[in-house]
Design a protein around this motif. Structure first.
Motif, short mmCIF file in Angstrom:
data_model
loop_
_atom_site.label_atom_id
_atom_site.label_comp_id
_atom_site.label_asym_id
_atom_site.label_seq_id
_atom_site.Cartn_x
_atom_site.Cartn_y
_atom_site.Cartn_z
N ALA A 29 -77.82 -46.14 -6.01
CA ALA A 29 -77.54 -45.23 -4.90
C ALA A 29 -76.08 -45.35 -4.48
O ALA A 29 -75.43 -44.34 -4.21
N GLY A 30 -75.57 -46.58 -4.43
CA GLY A 30 -74.18 -46.78 -4.05
C GLY A 30 -73.22 -46.15 -5.04
O GLY A 30 -72.20 -45.59 -4.66
N MET A 31 -73.55 -46.24 -6.33
CA MET A 31 -72.70 -45.67 -7.35
C MET A 31 -72.63 -44.15 -7.20
O MET A 31 -71.56 -43.55 -7.24
N TRP A 32 -73.78 -43.50 -6.99
CA TRP A 32 -73.78 -42.05 -6.85
C TRP A 32 -73.08 -41.61 -5.57
O TRP A 32 -72.37 -40.60 -5.55
N TRP A 33 -73.25 -42.37 -4.48
CA TRP A 33 -72.52 -42.04 -3.25
C TRP A 33 -71.02 -42.20 -3.45
O TRP A 33 -70.23 -41.41 -2.94
N ALA A 34 -70.62 -43.22 -4.21
CA ALA A 34 -69.20 -43.42 -4.48
C ALA A 34 -68.63 -42.25 -5.28
O ALA A 34 -67.55 -41.74 -4.95
#
Length: 54
Positions: A29-34
């Motif tokens: 999730a953090g990667m996609w938000w980034a």
């Protein structure tokens, strides 16, 4: 009736997943938000520069 907040849902998700699955989900999730935020910032910079030349 108690309203579910984001924190309650996050705690429920973390408790329902095993440790490795929870960490993997958080990092995905953090990667996609980034990616989303980087694209948004680049788009904003391009828009500001193109607006300044007019």
């Amino acid at each position: 009736m108690k309203k579910f907040t984001f924190l309650t849902l996050a705690v429920f998700a973390l408790l329902s997943l095993t440790g490795c699955d929870a960490i993997g989900t958080i990092f995905k999730a953090g990667m996609w938000w980034a990616f989303f935020l980087v694209a948004l910032v680049i788009g904003l910079i391009v828009w500001l520069f193109s607006r300044g030349k007019n």
